[in-house]
Design a protein around this motif. Structure first.
Motif, PDB file in Angstrom:
ATOM      1  N   PHE A 157       0.850  -1.191   0.000  1.00  0.00           N
ATOM      2  CA  PHE A 157       0.000   0.000   0.000  1.00  0.00           C
ATOM      3  C   PHE A 157       0.883   1.238   0.000  1.00  0.00           C
ATOM      4  O   PHE A 157       1.898   1.274   0.701  1.00  0.00           O
ATOM      5  CB  PHE A 157      -0.880   0.041   1.251  1.00  0.00           C
ATOM      6  N   PHE A 158       0.492   2.248  -0.755  1.00  0.00           N
ATOM      7  CA  PHE A 158       1.146   3.550  -0.672  1.00  0.00           C
ATOM      8  C   PHE A 158       0.225   4.445   0.151  1.00  0.00           C
ATOM      9  O   PHE A 158      -0.913   4.691  -0.226  1.00  0.00           O
ATOM     10  CB  PHE A 158       1.375   4.154  -2.060  1.00  0.00           C
ATOM     11  N   VAL A 159       0.719   4.904   1.299  1.00  0.00           N
ATOM     12  CA  VAL A 159      -0.088   5.751   2.191  1.00  0.00           C
ATOM     13  C   VAL A 159       0.546   7.133   2.247  1.00  0.00           C
ATOM     14  O   VAL A 159       1.769   7.270   2.265  1.00  0.00           O
ATOM     15  CB  VAL A 159      -0.242   5.132   3.596  1.00  0.00           C
ATOM     16  N   TYR A 160      -0.303   8.171   2.268  1.00  0.00           N
ATOM     17  CA  TYR A 160       0.225   9.537   2.177  1.00  0.00           C
ATOM     18  C   TYR A 160      -0.418  10.511   3.154  1.00  0.00           C
ATOM     19  O   TYR A 160      -0.067  11.685   3.168  1.00  0.00           O
ATOM     20  CB  TYR A 160       0.052  10.058   0.742  1.00  0.00           C
ATOM     21  N   GLY A 161      -1.329  10.048   3.995  1.00  0.00           N
ATOM     22  CA  GLY A 161      -2.015  10.951   4.910  1.00  0.00           C
ATOM     23  C   GLY A 161      -2.069  10.419   6.323  1.00  0.00           C
ATOM     24  O   GLY A 161      -1.045  10.209   6.966  1.00  0.00           O
ATOM     25  N   THR A 162      -3.273  10.164   6.811  1.00  0.00           N
ATOM     26  CA  THR A 162      -3.466   9.767   8.211  1.00  0.00           C
ATOM     27  C   THR A 162      -2.991   8.358   8.516  1.00  0.00           C
ATOM     28  O   THR A 162      -2.992   7.944   9.674  1.00  0.00           O
ATOM     29  CB  THR A 162      -4.938   9.915   8.630  1.00  0.00           C
ATOM     30  N   LEU A 163      -2.547   7.606   7.500  1.00  0.00           N
ATOM     31  CA  LEU A 163      -1.993   6.268   7.710  1.00  0.00           C
ATOM     32  C   LEU A 163      -0.468   6.282   7.809  1.00  0.00           C
ATOM     33  O   LEU A 163       0.145   5.247   8.056  1.00  0.00           O
ATOM     34  CB  LEU A 163      -2.432   5.325   6.586  1.00  0.00           C
ATOM     35  N   ARG A 164       0.145   7.444   7.652  1.00  0.00           N
ATOM     36  CA  ARG A 164       1.606   7.535   7.764  1.00  0.00           C
ATOM     37  C   ARG A 164       2.038   7.424   9.223  1.00  0.00           C
ATOM     38  O   ARG A 164       1.276   7.750  10.135  1.00  0.00           O
ATOM     39  CB  ARG A 164       2.098   8.845   7.153  1.00  0.00           C
ATOM     40  N   PRO A 165       3.273   6.977   9.454  1.00  0.00           N
ATOM     41  CA  PRO A 165       3.776   6.879  10.827  1.00  0.00           C
ATOM     42  C   PRO A 165       3.635   8.217  11.565  1.00  0.00           C
ATOM     43  O   PRO A 165       3.915   9.279  11.008  1.00  0.00           O
ATOM     44  CB  PRO A 165       5.252   6.509  10.638  1.00  0.00           C
ATOM     45  N   GLY A 166       3.154   8.117  12.811  1.00  0.00           N
ATOM     46  CA  GLY A 166       2.932   9.304  13.621  1.00  0.00           C
ATOM     47  C   GLY A 166       1.548   9.897  13.480  1.00  0.00           C
ATOM     48  O   GLY A 166       1.151  10.755  14.263  1.00  0.00           O
ATOM     49  N   VAL A 200      -2.767   9.467  13.200  1.00  0.00           N
ATOM     50  CA  VAL A 200      -3.759   8.744  14.003  1.00  0.00           C
ATOM     51  C   VAL A 200      -4.119   7.361  13.455  1.00  0.00           C
ATOM     52  O   VAL A 200      -4.215   6.403  14.216  1.00  0.00           O
ATOM     53  CB  VAL A 200      -5.017   9.616  14.225  1.00  0.00           C
ATOM     54  N   ASN A 201      -4.334   7.229  12.176  1.00  0.00           N
ATOM     55  CA  ASN A 201      -4.775   5.941  11.636  1.00  0.00           C
ATOM     56  C   ASN A 201      -3.641   4.931  11.473  1.00  0.00           C
ATOM     57  O   ASN A 201      -3.900   3.736  11.342  1.00  0.00           O
ATOM     58  CB  ASN A 201      -5.528   6.135  10.320  1.00  0.00           C
ATOM     59  N   HIS A 202      -2.398   5.385  11.493  1.00  0.00           N
ATOM     60  CA  HIS A 202      -1.281   4.450  11.449  1.00  0.00           C
ATOM     61  C   HIS A 202      -1.329   3.534  12.671  1.00  0.00           C
ATOM     62  O   HIS A 202      -1.269   2.317  12.558  1.00  0.00           O
ATOM     63  CB  HIS A 202       0.062   5.188  11.384  1.00  0.00           C
ATOM     64  N   ASP A 203      -1.421   4.132  13.844  1.00  0.00           N
ATOM     65  CA  ASP A 203      -1.441   3.325  15.069  1.00  0.00           C
ATOM     66  C   ASP A 203      -2.690   2.452  15.147  1.00  0.00           C
ATOM     67  O   ASP A 203      -2.621   1.311  15.601  1.00  0.00           O
ATOM     68  CB  ASP A 203      -1.360   4.222  16.304  1.00  0.00           C
ATOM     69  N   LEU A 204      -3.815   2.954  14.684  1.00  0.00           N
ATOM     70  CA  LEU A 204      -5.069   2.185  14.747  1.00  0.00           C
ATOM     71  C   LEU A 204      -5.070   0.980  13.809  1.00  0.00           C
ATOM     72  O   LEU A 204      -5.604  -0.073  14.158  1.00  0.00           O
ATOM     73  CB  LEU A 204      -6.259   3.080  14.404  1.00  0.00           C
ATOM     74  N   LEU A 205      -4.497   1.129  12.618  1.00  0.00           N
ATOM     75  CA  LEU A 205      -4.644   0.083  11.609  1.00  0.00           C
ATOM     76  C   LEU A 205      -3.353  -0.627  11.198  1.00  0.00           C
ATOM     77  O   LEU A 205      -3.397  -1.788  10.787  1.00  0.00           O
ATOM     78  CB  LEU A 205      -5.305   0.670  10.355  1.00  0.00           C
ATOM     79  N   LEU A 206      -2.222   0.038  11.267  1.00  0.00           N
ATOM     80  CA  LEU A 206      -1.004  -0.555  10.719  1.00  0.00           C
ATOM     81  C   LEU A 206      -0.015  -1.067  11.754  1.00  0.00           C
ATOM     82  O   LEU A 206       0.715  -2.015  11.480  1.00  0.00           O
ATOM     83  CB  LEU A 206      -0.293   0.457   9.806  1.00  0.00           C
ATOM     84  N   ARG A 207       0.022  -0.467  12.918  1.00  0.00           N
ATOM     85  CA  ARG A 207       1.032  -0.854  13.915  1.00  0.00           C
ATOM     86  C   ARG A 207       0.984  -2.361  14.185  1.00  0.00           C
ATOM     87  O   ARG A 207      -0.044  -2.930  14.478  1.00  0.00           O
ATOM     88  CB  ARG A 207       0.841  -0.097  15.225  1.00  0.00           C
ATOM     89  N   GLY A 208       2.150  -3.014  14.016  1.00  0.00           N
ATOM     90  CA  GLY A 208       2.275  -4.441  14.270  1.00  0.00           C
ATOM     91  C   GLY A 208       1.777  -5.335  13.148  1.00  0.00           C
ATOM     92  O   GLY A 208       1.864  -6.554  13.249  1.00  0.00           O
ATOM     93  N   ARG A 209       1.293  -4.753  12.055  1.00  0.00           N
ATOM     94  CA  ARG A 209       0.733  -5.551  10.963  1.00  0.00           C
ATOM     95  C   ARG A 209       1.539  -5.435   9.675  1.00  0.00           C
ATOM     96  O   ARG A 209       1.109  -5.897   8.634  1.00  0.00           O
ATOM     97  CB  ARG A 209      -0.703  -5.123  10.713  1.00  0.00           C
ATOM     98  N   THR A 210       2.703  -4.785   9.770  1.00  0.00           N
ATOM     99  CA  THR A 210       3.496  -4.573   8.563  1.00  0.00           C
ATOM    100  C   THR A 210       4.864  -5.241   8.677  1.00  0.00           C
ATOM    101  O   THR A 210       5.388  -5.424   9.775  1.00  0.00           O
ATOM    102  CB  THR A 210       3.687  -3.067   8.282  1.00  0.00           C
ATOM    103  N   LEU A 211       5.407  -5.586   7.526  1.00  0.00           N
ATOM    104  CA  LEU A 211       6.778  -6.102   7.453  1.00  0.00           C
ATOM    105  C   LEU A 211       7.758  -4.959   7.244  1.00  0.00           C
ATOM    106  O   LEU A 211       8.846  -4.957   7.790  1.00  0.00           O
ATOM    107  CB  LEU A 211       6.921  -7.082   6.287  1.00  0.00           C
TER     108      LEU A 211
END
Length: 143
Positions: free
Chosen positions: A8-17, A19-30
Motif C-alpha cells: 500500500f502507498f499511504v500519504y495521509g493519516t496512515l503515515r507513521p505518527g 492517528v490511523n497508522h497506530d489504529l490500523l497498521l502498527r504491528g501488521r506490517t513487514l
C-alpha cells in the motif's frame, strides 16, 4: 475478483505518527519505506488529504510510505483500509478509488506496483475547481 496482494502507498493519516497508522497498521506490517507517487497532486481535504491524478503534469508527486503488510494480516487489513477510505468497488458514491499504481522508493530502487487510494472522479473534479493543493505534496510538511 480477488485483489492481488500488493503493498500500500499511504500519504495521509496512515503515515507513521498519524492517528490511523497506530489504529490500523502498527504491528501488521513487514516494512514501511519512504516513497513517492508521480503523476499526482496532494489536496487538503476536511481532516485528511486526497491524491488527485494529474497525468502529464511535470513535477507532480505525492510523498508517503510504501507499506508491506504481514501476509497473515493482509486480507483483513485490505478490508479495513477499504472501510476506512469508504471504498466499495464500483460504487459511484466513493470518495476514493483503490487503484494499482507504480510507486518509487526514495532509495532509488526500481518502482513497484502498490495500492493507492486516490480521489474518486467527482471528488477530483471538485478539488481541481476549488481545492487547495498541499505544496510539495507532503501531508506531514503542511503544518
Amino acid at each position: 475478483m480477488i485483489a492481488p496482494e500488493l503493498p500500500f502507498f499511504v500519504y495521509g493519516t496512515l503515515r507513521p505518527g498519524e492517528v490511523n497508522h497506530d489504529l490500523l497498521l502498527r504491528g501488521r506490517t513487514l516494512r514501511e519505506e519512504p516513497a513517492r507517487l508521480a503523476g499526482a497532486l496532494l489536496y487538503d481535504g476536511p481532516g485528511y488529504p486526497y491524491a488527485v491524478e494529474t497525468p502529464g503534469e511535470a513535477g507532480a508527486t505525492v510523498a508517503g510510505e510504501l507499506v508491506t503488510a504481514r501476509p497473515q494480516a493482509y486480507a483483513r487489513l485490505l478490508a479495513e483500509l477499504d472501510r476506512l477510505e469508504e471504498y466499495v468497488p464500483g460504487d459511484p458514491r466513493n470518495l476514493y478509488e483503490r487503484v494499482a499504481r507504480e510507486v518509487a522508493r526514495t532509495d532509488g530502487s526500481a518502482p513497484v506496483p502498490a495500492w493507492v487510494y486516490i480521489a474518486a472522479p467527482a471528488v477530483a473534479a471538485g478539488l481541481w475547481a476549488r481545492g487547495k493543493p498541499i505544496e510539495g505534496g507532503d501531508w506531514l510538511a503542511r503544518r
